[in-house]
Design a protein around this motif. Structure first.
Motif, PDB file in Angstrom:
ATOM      1  N   ASP A 114       0.859  -1.185   0.000  1.00 32.63           N
ATOM      2  CA  ASP A 114       0.000   0.000   0.000  1.00 32.63           C
ATOM      3  C   ASP A 114       0.898   1.238   0.000  1.00 32.63           C
ATOM      4  N   PRO A 115       0.356   2.418  -0.217  1.00 30.34           N
ATOM      5  CA  PRO A 115       1.194   3.614  -0.366  1.00 30.34           C
ATOM      6  C   PRO A 115       1.979   4.009   0.878  1.00 30.34           C
ATOM      7  N   HIS A 116       1.655   3.416   2.038  1.00 31.58           N
ATOM      8  CA  HIS A 116       2.295   3.843   3.278  1.00 31.58           C
ATOM      9  C   HIS A 116       3.191   2.799   3.920  1.00 31.58           C
ATOM     10  N   VAL A 117       3.180   1.566   3.429  1.00 27.88           N
ATOM     11  CA  VAL A 117       3.944   0.513   4.090  1.00 27.88           C
ATOM     12  C   VAL A 117       5.449   0.747   3.908  1.00 27.88           C
ATOM     13  N   HIS A 118       6.221   0.500   4.963  1.00 25.39           N
ATOM     14  CA  HIS A 118       7.674   0.605   4.920  1.00 25.39           C
ATOM     15  C   HIS A 118       8.283  -0.767   4.611  1.00 25.39           C
ATOM     16  N   ALA A 119       9.530  -0.750   4.180  1.00 30.01           N
ATOM     17  CA  ALA A 119      10.184  -1.984   3.744  1.00 30.01           C
ATOM     18  C   ALA A 119      10.271  -3.018   4.863  1.00 30.01           C
ATOM     19  N   GLU A 120      10.759  -2.588   6.032  1.00 33.54           N
ATOM     20  CA  GLU A 120      10.911  -3.515   7.149  1.00 33.54           C
ATOM     21  C   GLU A 120       9.551  -4.073   7.582  1.00 33.54           C
ATOM     22  N   GLU A 162      18.300   3.428   7.401  1.00 31.22           N
ATOM     23  CA  GLU A 162      18.105   3.317   8.846  1.00 31.22           C
ATOM     24  C   GLU A 162      16.625   3.142   9.192  1.00 31.22           C
ATOM     25  N   PRO A 163      16.259   2.165  10.033  1.00 31.69           N
ATOM     26  CA  PRO A 163      14.859   2.001  10.427  1.00 31.69           C
ATOM     27  C   PRO A 163      14.319   3.274  11.083  1.00 31.69           C
ATOM     28  N   CYS A 164      13.096   3.640  10.720  1.00 28.83           N
ATOM     29  CA  CYS A 164      12.535   4.904  11.217  1.00 28.83           C
ATOM     30  C   CYS A 164      12.246   4.805  12.714  1.00 28.83           C
ATOM     31  N   SER A 165      12.383   5.942  13.373  1.00 26.06           N
ATOM     32  CA  SER A 165      12.079   6.017  14.807  1.00 26.06           C
ATOM     33  C   SER A 165      10.789   6.782  15.067  1.00 26.06           C
ATOM     34  N   GLN A 166      10.235   7.409  14.034  1.00 32.37           N
ATOM     35  CA  GLN A 166       8.942   8.082  14.131  1.00 32.37           C
ATOM     36  C   GLN A 166       8.303   8.093  12.744  1.00 32.37           C
ATOM     37  N   ARG A 167       6.968   8.067  12.717  1.00 32.58           N
ATOM     38  CA  ARG A 167       6.251   8.127  11.436  1.00 32.58           C
ATOM     39  C   ARG A 167       4.825   8.579  11.682  1.00 32.58           C
ATOM     40  N   ARG A 168       4.235   9.162  10.653  1.00 33.02           N
ATOM     41  CA  ARG A 168       2.864   9.669  10.769  1.00 33.02           C
ATOM     42  C   ARG A 168       1.835   8.667  10.266  1.00 33.02           C
ATOM     43  N   SER A 169       2.221   7.795   9.335  1.00 31.35           N
ATOM     44  CA  SER A 169       1.251   6.951   8.640  1.00 31.35           C
ATOM     45  C   SER A 169       0.874   5.686   9.398  1.00 31.35           C
ATOM     46  N   ARG A 170       1.622   5.318  10.414  1.00 34.82           N
ATOM     47  CA  ARG A 170       1.359   4.090  11.169  1.00 34.82           C
ATOM     48  C   ARG A 170       1.601   4.371  12.654  1.00 34.82           C
ATOM     49  N   PRO A 171       0.973   3.599  13.533  1.00 38.54           N
ATOM     50  CA  PRO A 171       1.188   3.839  14.975  1.00 38.54           C
ATOM     51  C   PRO A 171       2.577   3.457  15.461  1.00 38.54           C
ATOM     52  N   HIS A 172       3.252   2.509  14.758  1.00 38.26           N
ATOM     53  CA  HIS A 172       4.539   2.028  15.250  1.00 38.26           C
ATOM     54  C   HIS A 172       5.622   2.223  14.193  1.00 38.26           C
ATOM     55  N   PRO A 173       6.704   2.905  14.526  1.00 35.94           N
ATOM     56  CA  PRO A 173       7.824   3.028  13.587  1.00 35.94           C
ATOM     57  C   PRO A 173       8.549   1.694  13.441  1.00 35.94           C
ATOM     58  N   CYS A 174       9.398   1.604  12.427  1.00 35.54           N
ATOM     59  CA  CYS A 174      10.036   0.325  12.107  1.00 35.54           C
ATOM     60  C   CYS A 174      11.017  -0.137  13.179  1.00 35.54           C
ATOM     61  N   ALA A 175      11.691   0.798  13.843  1.00 34.33           N
ATOM     62  CA  ALA A 175      12.596   0.392  14.916  1.00 34.33           C
ATOM     63  C   ALA A 175      11.831  -0.368  15.998  1.00 34.33           C
ATOM     64  N   ARG A 176      10.631   0.097  16.321  1.00 34.54           N
ATOM     65  CA  ARG A 176       9.827  -0.578  17.339  1.00 34.54           C
ATOM     66  C   ARG A 176       9.326  -1.928  16.827  1.00 34.54           C
ATOM     67  N   LEU A 177       8.962  -2.003  15.540  1.00 34.72           N
ATOM     68  CA  LEU A 177       8.517  -3.277  14.983  1.00 34.72           C
ATOM     69  C   LEU A 177       9.634  -4.315  15.037  1.00 34.72           C
ATOM     70  N   ILE A 178      10.857  -3.895  14.764  1.00 35.86           N
ATOM     71  CA  ILE A 178      12.010  -4.805  14.809  1.00 35.86           C
ATOM     72  C   ILE A 178      12.226  -5.309  16.232  1.00 35.86           C
ATOM     73  N   LEU A 179      12.118  -4.414  17.195  1.00 36.34           N
ATOM     74  CA  LEU A 179      12.279  -4.823  18.594  1.00 36.34           C
ATOM     75  C   LEU A 179      11.168  -5.784  19.003  1.00 36.34           C
ATOM     76  N   ALA A 180       9.938  -5.500  18.594  1.00 40.57           N
ATOM     77  CA  ALA A 180       8.819  -6.368  18.954  1.00 40.57           C
ATOM     78  C   ALA A 180       8.971  -7.765  18.342  1.00 40.57           C
ATOM     79  N   ALA A 181       9.580  -7.838  17.165  1.00 34.82           N
ATOM     80  CA  ALA A 181       9.776  -9.129  16.506  1.00 34.82           C
ATOM     81  C   ALA A 181      10.906  -9.929  17.127  1.00 34.82           C
ATOM     82  N   GLY A 182      11.759  -9.271  17.920  1.00 38.21           N
ATOM     83  CA  GLY A 182      12.854  -9.975  18.583  1.00 38.21           C
ATOM     84  C   GLY A 182      14.087 -10.169  17.730  1.00 38.21           C
ATOM     85  N   LEU A 183      14.215  -9.430  16.633  1.00 39.67           N
ATOM     86  CA  LEU A 183      15.406  -9.562  15.782  1.00 39.67           C
ATOM     87  C   LEU A 183      16.639  -9.074  16.534  1.00 39.67           C
TER      88      LEU A 183
END
Length: 382
Positions: free
Chosen positions: A280-286, A310-331
């Protein structure tokens, strides 16, 4: 813009290097457990390729045999079976082979001089395309890239394997060694004489070894030959270039970066990949790469994610930036090429957040220019 497929060579050979014996019936080198492994690899491919001589010799169907895997492909919006591809310069094609009668789409890559004859033979059975006056593997891979083939599985034969290895076009090699000795003159071999990259002293990186019943799987990375910088660095550079290639596939946007991401398991195999605006137009790569894996996938706990920015640390289009998604996934490990400039946000601290949480972050500044070049239009240089 299109990119060439990621090329995986797959072969089973005897201890003395043969793909078959010299008889009329195919020699079964592998075992049931390994055949199932190959079926899984097929299910993860966008296309399966074999040479025309292999078609004539083995008369394969080249299908995904598992109903569960076919169903999973369809659920992802894919055909039940990958695109089936064969290559021929001579035009020696038999339209009665099983290859043409089973599965979904078929494609033949040939040369100008054989184009009309092959099209006549296969009328209604397959699409036939020429790659020039002589067979050109670069143009063949470009043709597959234009057809959105991202992952190509090559299952032989020896001439095809030799040519792709000699031209340094293979990204992975899955080689199964069977406890057999063929010992027959004229029996087909896995590889023939060629001028391979780096010569006889260039050592390919061994990614994995696995016993599968009475056969052994050897998983190599052919492009990662030992040289200055060390093999681990070479592995990171290889996967980062894969991420940058994915970034080039992003739909263009004047308000967002083009980024590619690849998740690689501890055994060196690609688990998932994604790129910006893929779904979709807002999804990030990670985010895209992570979404393709089941929640809580245990492989993520030992995996590495390669992201061209660099994984984003803030974003407007989603509630969670990619840095947080990576941490939540346990990578546990992140590799990136390019720090986010202060264009859309004033201060991206994704690397700092990940390191503060105990994640190992590796930066590859030598590839920053390549990652940035995909986004040249944002800076008035494209």
């Amino acid at each position: 813009m299109t990119s060439r497929p990621y090329v995986v060579l797959s072969a089973a050979m005897s201890v003395d290097g043969h793909l078959d014996d010299a008889g009329d019936r195919r020699l079964m080198l592998s075992n049931a457990e390994d055949f199932d492994r190959v079926d899984e690899v097929r299910a993860g491919a966008d296309a399966i390729l074999v040479g025309a001589s292999t078609l004539r010799r083995d008369n394969p169907r080249l299908l995904v045999n598992s109903e569960q895997r076919r169903t999973a492909r369809v659920a992802r919006g894919l055909p039940a079976h990958p695109l089936k591809v064969t290559v021929t310069a001579s035009g020696r094609i038999d339209p009665d082979l099983r290859f043409w009668r089973h599965g979904d789409r078929k494609l033949v890559l040939t040369v100008d001089g054989s184009l009309a004859e092959v099209r006549r033979k296969l009328d209604g059975l397959a699409e036939v395309v020429s790659v020039g006056p002589e067979f050109d593997w670069g143009r063949a891979l470009d043709e597959l890239g234009r057809r959105r083939v991202e992952r190509l599985l090559v299952e032989g034969g020896g001439t095809v394997h030799t040519q792709l290895m000699e031209q340094d076009l293979a990204d992975e090699l899955h080689l199964v060694v069977a406890p057999l000795l063929v010992g027959q003159a004229g029996a087909p071999k896995f590889l023939g004489p060629a001028h391979y990259p780096g010569g006889p002293t260039a050592r390919m990186r061994l990614v994995e070894t696995r016993a599968i019943g009475d056969v052994v799987l050897l998983h190599y990375a052919p492009k990662q030959r030992q040289r200055a910088g060390g093999p681990d660095r070479d592995l990171d550079l290889h996967w980062m270039r894969r991420a940058i290639e994915l970034a080039a596939k992003c739909p263009p946007s004047e308000g967002a970066y083009s980024v590619g991401a690849v998740i690689v398991g501890s055994d060196g195999t690609e688990l998932s990949h994604g790129y910006s605006r893929e779904a979709d137009p807002h999804v990030h790569a990670e985010e895209s790469a992570l979404a393709k894996l089941p929640p809580g996938d245990p492989r993520l706990r030992t995996a590495t994610i390669y992201t061209s920015l660099e994984p984003c640390s803030q974003r407007r289009s989603r509630p969670h930036p990619c840095a947080r998604l990576i941490l939540a996934a346990g990578l546990p490990r992140v590799v990136t090429a390019w720090r986010e400039p202060s264009l859309f946000v004033d201060d991206c601290v994704g690397v700092e957040q990940l390191r503060a949480a105990g994640v190992t972050v590796v930066e590859l500044p030598e590839l920053a220019e390549e990652a940035e070049s995909v986004n040249a239009h944002l800076f008035g240089t494209g």
